[in-house]
Design an enzyme around this catalytic site. Structure first.
Site, mmCIF file in Angstrom:
data_model
loop_
_atom_site.group_PDB
_atom_site.id
_atom_site.type_symbol
_atom_site.label_atom_id
_atom_site.label_comp_id
_atom_site.label_asym_id
_atom_site.label_seq_id
_atom_site.Cartn_x
_atom_site.Cartn_y
_atom_site.Cartn_z
ATOM 1 N N SER A 181 0.732 -1.225 0.038
ATOM 2 C CA SER A 181 0.035 0.086 -0.001
ATOM 3 C C SER A 181 0.792 1.378 0.068
ATOM 4 O O SER A 181 0.377 2.276 -0.519
ATOM 5 C CB SER A 181 -0.805 0.058 1.171
ATOM 6 O OG SER A 181 -0.263 0.038 2.451
ATOM 7 N N HIS A 209 -5.553 -3.847 -1.224
ATOM 8 C CA HIS A 209 -5.436 -2.601 -2.364
ATOM 9 C C HIS A 209 -5.625 -3.108 -3.901
ATOM 10 O O HIS A 209 -5.209 -2.276 -4.670
ATOM 11 C CB HIS A 209 -4.110 -1.847 -2.077
ATOM 12 C CG HIS A 209 -4.121 -1.249 -0.701
ATOM 13 N ND1 HIS A 209 -4.675 0.213 -0.680
ATOM 14 C CD2 HIS A 209 -3.758 -1.310 0.707
ATOM 15 C CE1 HIS A 209 -4.432 0.697 0.528
ATOM 16 N NE2 HIS A 209 -3.968 -0.338 1.246
ATOM 17 N N LYS A 240 -11.738 -0.065 1.622
ATOM 18 C CA LYS A 240 -11.132 0.654 0.335
ATOM 19 C C LYS A 240 -11.802 0.933 -0.726
ATOM 20 O O LYS A 240 -12.724 1.879 -0.970
ATOM 21 C CB LYS A 240 -9.675 0.146 0.322
ATOM 22 C CG LYS A 240 -9.133 0.387 1.707
ATOM 23 C CD LYS A 240 -7.816 -0.360 1.911
ATOM 24 C CE LYS A 240 -7.294 -0.034 3.286
ATOM 25 N NZ LYS A 240 -6.169 -1.036 3.705
HETATM 26 C C1 LIG Z 1 -6.058 -1.202 5.021
HETATM 27 C C2 LIG Z 1 -5.303 -2.716 5.041
HETATM 28 C C3 LIG Z 1 -5.836 -3.655 6.020
HETATM 29 C C4 LIG Z 1 -7.092 -3.416 6.912
HETATM 30 O O1 LIG Z 1 -8.310 -3.145 6.333
HETATM 31 P P1 LIG Z 1 -9.496 -2.578 7.166
HETATM 32 O O2 LIG Z 1 -10.670 -3.303 6.475
HETATM 33 O O3 LIG Z 1 -9.327 -1.186 7.192
HETATM 34 O O4 LIG Z 1 -9.330 -3.043 8.636
HETATM 35 C C5 LIG Z 1 -5.187 -4.978 5.945
HETATM 36 N N1 LIG Z 1 -4.607 -5.255 4.955
HETATM 37 C C6 LIG Z 1 -3.891 -4.430 3.993
HETATM 38 C C7 LIG Z 1 -2.581 -4.573 3.332
HETATM 39 C C8 LIG Z 1 -4.415 -3.246 4.057
HETATM 40 O O5 LIG Z 1 -3.823 -2.058 3.431
#
Ligand SMILES: *Cc1c(COP(=O)(O)O)cnc(C)c1O
Length: 392
Positions: A181, A209, A240
């Site tokens: 990310s 992502h 996201k």
């Molecule tokens: C943002 C993210 C998470 C967490 O996801 P949420 O639904 O916001 O808890 C897990 N793994 C990765 C790689 C992320 O970028």
């Protein structure tokens, strides 16, 4: 005034501030979108993960409102007691169809999905192989599992192979982010799968992502590489690109059944609310209907990156619309962000421990919601601040 055994907090806060690592938390006074209101002013939003602009989409809002009328606001319990509603089952079926897997189990967040699945698959006496830049929720999941953790160099298959050669007893799990990310680069998933098959390891990819970004209509990294059926565990988030909140694990029917019995956040933390779940279902349906938003996201990403490169910024090696603008020292990145803010561009700086020391950056996230005019506005602000600070 804090004192006694808690007085260390004062020192910690002071050093975070003097190192430029204290998070300045901005408050949004309205919905997510290409522009957001902060301190009473509209700012160009360059740092949310709302890749496709679905967080405030009218169709998604409508689905949430309808669900409240039909199901109320609270789930009332954890999923295993009385918290499973028709909506949760519908979301899981929709996600399984979308991801092209036999089954899906949903969680409260991507973070809890990682905690749930890693601890359920491996424990004391087992070994985890983890990319050095994996997300914090994977790292915490690994630690909580009490398995031995062998970290391999970022995306380095020779390093992973060397770790796999070391003799171990017990189960083996290789875990990686799909899209990293902070840099926007991709895990070499085909090579990881081959090594896993050769060494008898379970493979797990966190597609937080990749969802809504990679593959056909945003089906994710497994689809992008054509690896259907060869990745044992896919973790995803609904917060996201999907624009709402929640997480999930996708895989075989047996894996999903097992997680419904052994995934601790599923058993010990209440279910996601009806409104959120209904919104997620609608978001999946929007993605399934056509790839218009995904195409727009990529067009915008390419346009922005080309302009930034032309201006002479260091934008790393992103293979996705994520665009890291590398500044260097954390305090300098924080100043860059502040100057952008003064020009009505909201783009937070990111420093250690989220990224390595000396590699602090502005992580720009363009979205499908931005117009070319919006992007040009942002590019111009970057040009001004970059010149003011002697970076370009
Ligand atoms: C943002 C993210 C998470 C967490 O996801 P949420 O639904 O916001 O808890 C897990 N793994 C990765 C790689 C992320 O970028």
């Amino acid at each position: 005034m804090i004192s006694g055994p808690l007085s260390f907090i004062k020192d910690e806060l002071k050093s975070l501030k003097s190192d430029g690592l204290y998070n300045l938390i901005r408050t949004l006074e309205g919905p997510q979108g290409a522009w957001v209101r902060i301190n009473g002013e509209f700012m160009l939003n360059f740092c949310s993960n709302n890749y496709l602009g679905l967080a405030a989409d009218a169709r998604v809002r409508e689905a949430a409102k309808e669900a409240i009328d039909q199901y109320g606001v609270g789930p009332g319990a954890v999923r295993t007691i009385a918290g499973t509603m028709t909506l949760h089952k519908e979301l899981e079926a929709a996600l399984a169809r979308f991801k092209g897997v036999p089954a899906v189990i949903s969680f409260q967040s991507g973070f809890t999905a990682n905690l749930a699945v890693i601890g359920a698959l491996v424990g004391k006496g087992d070994t985890i192989y983890s990319d050095s830049l994996n997300h914090a929720s994977i790292i915490d999941g690994c630690r909580l599992s009490r398995a031995e953790i062998k970290v391999y160099d970022h995306c380095d298959m020779a390093s992973l192979k060397a770790r796999l050669e070391e003799s171990v007893s017990g189960k083996r799990l290789i875990v990686t982010d799909g899209v990293f990310s902070m840099d926007g680069d991709l895990a070499p998933l085909p090579e990881i799968v081959e090594l896993a098959e050769r060494y008898g390891a379970i493979t797990m990819v966190d597609d937080a992502h990749g969802e809504g970004v990679l593959g056909s209509s945003g089906r994710g990294i497994v689809d992008h590489f054509g690896l259907h059926g060869r990745v044992d565990v896919e973790v995803g988030t609904l917060s996201k690109a999907l624009g709402v909140v929640g997480g999930y694990v996708a895989g075989s029917k047996e894996l999903i059944d097992y997680l419904s019995q052994r995934g601790r956040p599923f058993l010990f933390s209440s279910a996601v609310t009806p409104a959120d779940v209904a919104a997620c279902i609608r978001a999946v349906e929007i993605l399934e209907a056509d790839d218009e938003l995904v195409t727009k996201l990529w067009d915008n990403g390419r346009y922005f990156k080309a302009a930034m490169e032309k201006l002479g910024f260091d934008i790393g090696n992103s293979q996705t619309p994520i665009t890291p603008v590398i500044i260097g020292e954390a305090s300098k990145a924080a100043e860059f962000s502040q100057r952008l803010f003064e020009r009505k561009v909201f783009a937070q700086s990111i420093g250690f421990p989220t990224v390595p020391k000396g590699r602090a950056r502005i992580r720009v996230m363009v979205s499908a919601a931005h117009s070319k005019k919006d992007l040009d506005y942002g590019i111009e602000a970057f040009e001004h601040v970059g010149k003011e600070m002697g970076l370009i």
